[in-house]
Structures are given as structure tokens and as C-alpha cells.
Design a protein around this motif. Structure first.
Motif, PDB file in Angstrom:
ATOM      1  N   ILE A 145       0.889  -1.217   0.056  1.00 45.72           N
ATOM      2  CA  ILE A 145       0.088  -0.007   0.016  1.00 45.72           C
ATOM      3  C   ILE A 145       0.948   1.201   0.032  1.00 45.72           C
ATOM      4  N   LYS A 146       0.553   2.166  -0.882  1.00 43.73           N
ATOM      5  CA  LYS A 146       1.310   3.355  -0.988  1.00 43.73           C
ATOM      6  C   LYS A 146       0.917   4.331   0.389  1.00 43.73           C
ATOM      7  N   GLY A 192       6.744  -6.933  -8.590  1.00 43.45           N
ATOM      8  CA  GLY A 192       5.650  -7.884  -9.313  1.00 43.45           C
ATOM      9  C   GLY A 192       4.316  -8.152  -8.490  1.00 43.45           C
ATOM     10  N   LYS A 193       4.375  -7.543  -7.248  1.00 39.67           N
ATOM     11  CA  LYS A 193       3.002  -7.640  -6.520  1.00 39.67           C
ATOM     12  C   LYS A 193       2.061  -6.380  -6.648  1.00 39.67           C
ATOM     13  N   PRO A 194       0.783  -6.394  -6.776  1.00 37.13           N
ATOM     14  CA  PRO A 194       0.267  -5.161  -7.096  1.00 37.13           C
ATOM     15  C   PRO A 194       0.285  -4.209  -5.667  1.00 37.13           C
ATOM     16  N   LEU A 195      -0.062  -2.977  -6.215  1.00 38.88           N
ATOM     17  CA  LEU A 195      -0.242  -1.815  -5.436  1.00 38.88           C
ATOM     18  C   LEU A 195      -1.412  -1.473  -4.786  1.00 38.88           C
ATOM     19  N   PHE A 196      -1.962  -0.981  -3.842  1.00 37.43           N
ATOM     20  CA  PHE A 196      -3.038  -0.523  -3.194  1.00 37.43           C
ATOM     21  C   PHE A 196      -2.867   1.065  -3.256  1.00 37.43           C
ATOM     22  N   ILE A 197      -3.508   1.933  -3.782  1.00 38.95           N
ATOM     23  CA  ILE A 197      -3.308   3.284  -3.869  1.00 38.95           C
ATOM     24  C   ILE A 197      -4.652   4.139  -3.744  1.00 38.95           C
ATOM     25  N   GLY A 198      -4.509   5.259  -3.042  1.00 35.94           N
ATOM     26  CA  GLY A 198      -5.680   5.923  -2.760  1.00 35.94           C
ATOM     27  C   GLY A 198      -6.529   5.476  -1.679  1.00 35.94           C
ATOM     28  N   TYR A 199      -6.251   4.602  -0.930  1.00 37.81           N
ATOM     29  CA  TYR A 199      -7.116   4.059   0.079  1.00 37.81           C
ATOM     30  C   TYR A 199      -7.029   5.093   1.649  1.00 37.81           C
ATOM     31  N   SER A 200      -7.920   5.768   1.647  1.00 31.71           N
ATOM     32  CA  SER A 200      -8.163   6.854   2.852  1.00 31.71           C
ATOM     33  C   SER A 200      -8.910   5.971   4.059  1.00 31.71           C
ATOM     34  N   LYS A 201      -9.431   5.283   3.760  1.00 37.40           N
ATOM     35  CA  LYS A 201     -10.674   4.403   4.844  1.00 37.40           C
ATOM     36  C   LYS A 201      -9.994   3.112   4.987  1.00 37.40           C
ATOM     37  N   LYS A 202      -9.748   2.882   6.494  1.00 38.96           N
ATOM     38  CA  LYS A 202      -9.451   1.466   6.582  1.00 38.96           C
ATOM     39  C   LYS A 202     -10.199   0.428   6.152  1.00 38.96           C
ATOM     40  N   THR A 203     -11.696   0.575   6.560  1.00 38.68           N
ATOM     41  CA  THR A 203     -12.473  -0.356   6.208  1.00 38.68           C
ATOM     42  C   THR A 203     -12.401  -0.897   4.622  1.00 38.68           C
ATOM     43  N   PHE A 253      -5.441 -14.905 -11.666  1.00 36.44           N
ATOM     44  CA  PHE A 253      -5.939 -13.581 -12.117  1.00 36.44           C
ATOM     45  C   PHE A 253      -5.185 -12.340 -10.891  1.00 36.44           C
ATOM     46  N   ARG A 254      -4.942 -12.968  -9.892  1.00 34.51           N
ATOM     47  CA  ARG A 254      -4.224 -11.909  -9.093  1.00 34.51           C
ATOM     48  C   ARG A 254      -2.812 -11.558  -9.890  1.00 34.51           C
ATOM     49  N   ASN A 255      -2.296 -12.501 -10.248  1.00 32.99           N
ATOM     50  CA  ASN A 255      -0.869 -12.157 -11.148  1.00 32.99           C
ATOM     51  C   ASN A 255      -1.050 -11.229 -12.062  1.00 32.99           C
ATOM     52  N   GLN A 256      -2.223 -10.966 -12.590  1.00 36.30           N
ATOM     53  CA  GLN A 256      -2.402 -10.086 -13.613  1.00 36.30           C
ATOM     54  C   GLN A 256      -2.582  -8.760 -13.251  1.00 36.30           C
ATOM     55  N   VAL A 257      -2.819  -8.469 -11.894  1.00 34.32           N
ATOM     56  CA  VAL A 257      -3.343  -7.345 -11.375  1.00 34.32           C
ATOM     57  C   VAL A 257      -1.879  -6.259 -10.948  1.00 34.32           C
ATOM     58  N   LYS A 258      -2.036  -5.019 -11.593  1.00 33.41           N
ATOM     59  CA  LYS A 258      -1.070  -3.990 -11.215  1.00 33.41           C
ATOM     60  C   LYS A 258      -1.247  -3.190 -10.065  1.00 33.41           C
ATOM     61  N   LEU A 259      -2.609  -2.755  -9.775  1.00 32.80           N
ATOM     62  CA  LEU A 259      -2.921  -2.028  -8.666  1.00 32.80           C
ATOM     63  C   LEU A 259      -4.231  -2.038  -8.579  1.00 32.80           C
ATOM     64  N   LEU A 260      -4.906  -1.717  -7.276  1.00 31.73           N
ATOM     65  CA  LEU A 260      -5.961  -1.556  -6.944  1.00 31.73           C
ATOM     66  C   LEU A 260      -6.302  -0.118  -6.435  1.00 31.73           C
ATOM     67  N   SER A 261      -7.597   0.629  -6.888  1.00 32.74           N
ATOM     68  CA  SER A 261      -7.505   1.978  -6.432  1.00 32.74           C
ATOM     69  C   SER A 261      -8.609   2.262  -5.569  1.00 32.74           C
ATOM     70  N   GLY A 262      -8.164   2.801  -4.681  1.00 28.75           N
ATOM     71  CA  GLY A 262      -9.032   3.322  -3.555  1.00 28.75           C
ATOM     72  C   GLY A 262     -10.116   4.617  -3.675  1.00 28.75           C
ATOM     73  N   ALA A 289      -5.921   9.014 -15.252  1.00 34.21           N
ATOM     74  CA  ALA A 289      -6.154   8.990 -13.639  1.00 34.21           C
ATOM     75  C   ALA A 289      -5.781   7.602 -13.009  1.00 34.21           C
ATOM     76  N   TYR A 290      -5.613   6.642 -14.120  1.00 35.42           N
ATOM     77  CA  TYR A 290      -5.186   5.245 -13.616  1.00 35.42           C
ATOM     78  C   TYR A 290      -3.760   4.894 -13.794  1.00 35.42           C
ATOM     79  N   GLY A 291      -3.079   5.851 -14.290  1.00 33.64           N
ATOM     80  CA  GLY A 291      -1.661   5.788 -14.645  1.00 33.64           C
ATOM     81  C   GLY A 291      -1.122   4.952 -15.719  1.00 33.64           C
ATOM     82  N   ILE A 292      -2.092   4.981 -16.844  1.00 32.38           N
ATOM     83  CA  ILE A 292      -1.954   4.264 -17.905  1.00 32.38           C
ATOM     84  C   ILE A 292      -1.425   4.897 -19.002  1.00 32.38           C
ATOM     85  N   SER A 293      -0.282   4.672 -19.737  1.00 33.01           N
ATOM     86  CA  SER A 293       0.344   5.452 -20.611  1.00 33.01           C
ATOM     87  C   SER A 293       0.320   4.634 -22.123  1.00 33.01           C
TER      88      SER A 293
END
Length: 284
Positions: free
Chosen positions: A153-154, A181-192, A208-217, A280-284
Motif C-alpha cells: 500500500i502506498k 511483481g506484486k500489486p499496489l493499493f493506491i488512494g485508500y483513505s478509509k481502513k474499512t 487472476f491476481r498475478n495479472q493485477v498491477k494496482l487496486l484503486s481506492g 487517472a489510472y496511470g496508464i500510458s
């Protein structure tokens, strides 16, 4: 002239008392010899048994004295502590948190490490278990086993581990120190929201998890989950149904192509990402 009367004598009969006496003497002598031999063997066995028992008592006492002497000597005290298996943690802080002191006895930690484990598990959420070994006479080795890292998590000062036990690692790591190689959790302000998304992500198939780059909060709704894939696609879904709908992902991805939004919230469909969405999702 009358004939002289001749008395016939049986030599065996005449000699039988003597022979019997001799036989009895020989028999008694043999019995005495056997008894004497048995007594000698018994005495020898008792002597050997006595020496054996004395040897065991003396040996045991000597070992006990040596162990006691070692225990009360400075050699039995903790002189050095080595931490193995916790590369991202400060060894100095781990030792300090463990409660180990230089005056402590090595053997006490080797035989009972419950308190040490309790101290470290409370301080460090990433520590699952610690086993203790003794090395080089008075060195204590702490073998640390950590919970597996699911993602990162960032945070303000770097990246923290998201662990399989649902907790966040205690240390902030630099980008160069994390497993990219593991995904990032970005923009999570709420713990729940973080806990819910991490729990769902951890339950998804590894393929499927291995294809994930990041999860957005930055989801619009609390129940919404947003995943940015390594191939440039974005997947959105509802936490309550996402796990069941993920089986449609590969088929939709083939039709959608690159840089598409795959929506699994209501039904299942896809569309191309807009430029603002890609930014917004950092895709170039």
C-alpha cells in the motif's frame, strides 16, 4: 582227611562300601566345587554390578556438576543476538523489542520462547513465529518467519506490506525494496475499504491476481472495487459479486482489446478507456 571248607568271597561285594564311600566323596567334592564356583561367579557379578552402578552415579554427578557450572558461568549468558529471516526489519529494534538482556541465560530462551514470541508478534504484525537456536557457545539466533506479503500500500513515506493475515506491515519501504511483481493499493483513505478490498483480492484465483498491477481506492461507491491490470485494462466490479463474475474476465478481455474498461458490476461488458481515465489510472 576231611576237605577244608572254602568260603567264596565276592570282591565287588566286599569293596562296595569303599567304592560307595569314594563315590559319595567324589560327588560331595563336585557339589562343593560347583557351589564354590557359583559363589565366585556371584561375587564377581556383584562386584561388576557395584562398579557399574558407581560409574553411573559418578558419571551422572560429574555431568550434573558440569552443567550447573556452565549455567552459573558467564559462558551461559547471552553475548550476541543474530536475527535471521526479517530483512526489512531493523535487527537492533527486533532484539530490543524481544526483551532479551545480556544477563539472560541462553538455555532459558532455547527451552521456552513463548514470551519472546509474544513480545515480537505484538510489536511487528508481519512476524508469524520466531524459533530460537544457540550458536557459537553464547550466541542466540532468532529465526523469524513472516506472514506472506499479498501486496503493498502506498503511504506518505513509502510503501508498506499488506499481509496475508489482513494487517499492514510496520515499516515503510522504498520503491527499490519492494517486490514490484506484486500489486499496489493506491488512494485508500478509509481502513474499512482497504480491509474489504484486500480480503476479496486474497480470495481470488492466483492466475487472476498475478495479472493485477494496482487496486484503486478512488471508487465511487463503498461496495465498488477497481483494479488496473498489467495489460492496461481496468476492471470494476461489486465486492459482493466480483468473485463469481471473474470467470468471464478472460473471454471479455479477448474481445475488448487493450486499454479497455471491463465492467462487471451490473452484467458484464467493456468499452475503450477515455484519455482522462487512462491518465487517472496511470496508464500510458
Amino acid at each position: 582227611m576231611p576237605k577244608k571248607r572254602v568260603t567264596k568271597i565276592d570282591p565287588r561285594k566286599e569293596l562296595s562300601p569303599y567304592l560307595n564311600h569314594q563315590e559319595n566323596q567324589n560327588r560331595n567334592h563336585k557339589k562343593k566345587s560347583k557351589v564354590s564356583a557359583s559363589l565366585s561367579k556371584l561375587k564377581s557379578y556383584r562386584r561388576k554390578s557395584l562398579f557399574k552402578n558407581l560409574g553411573i552415579i559418578v558419571g551422572t554427578s560429574l555431568i550434573a556438576v558440569l552443567i550447573l557450572g556452565y549455567y552459573v558461568s558467564p559462558l551461559a549468558n547471552v553475548n550476541n543476538v543474530q536475527v535471521v529471516g526479517a530483512d526489512d526489519l531493523s535487527s537492533k529494534k527486533v532484539v530490543s523489542s524481544s526483551g532479551i538482556k545480556a544477563s539472560d541465560k541462553l538455555i532459558d530462551y532455547r527451552l521456552n520462547s513463548k514470551k519472546l514470541n509474544s513480545n515480537l508478534e505484538q510489536k511487528y504484525p508481519e512476524i508469524q513465529h520466531v524459533s530460537v537456536e544457540i550458536s557459537h557457545i553464547n550466541r542466540l539466533v532468532l529465526n523469524v518467519k513472516e506472514y506472506p506479503t499479498i501486496a503493498y500500500i502506498k503511504v506518505k513515506d513509502g510503501y508498506r506490506k499488506l499481509l496475508s493475515n489482513g494487517k499492514i506491515g510496520s515499516n515503510a519501504l522504498a520503491w527499490s525494496k519492494i517486490d514490484q511483481g506484486k500489486p499496489l493499493f493506491i488512494g485508500y483513505s478509509k481502513k474499512t475499504s482497504l480491509i474489504d478490498d484486500l480480503e476479496l483480492f486474497n480470495s481470488l484465483p492466483a492466475s487472476f491476481r498475478n495479472q493485477v498491477k494496482l487496486l484503486s481506492g478512488s471508487a465511487i461507491r463503498k461496495s465498488q472495487i477497481i483494479l488496473v491490470m498489467k495489460d492496461g485494462n481496468v476492471v470494476i466490479g461489486d465486492i459482493s459479486t466480483f468473485k463469481q463474475k471473474i470467470k468471464y474476465y478472460n473471454a471479455i478481455k479477448k474481445k475488448a482489446g487493450k486499454n479497455s474498461l471491463i465492467d462487471l458490476e451490473v452484467g458484464a461488458f467493456s468499452r475503450p478507456l477515455t484519455k482522462s481515465e487512462m491518465k487517472a489510472y496511470g496508464i500510458s
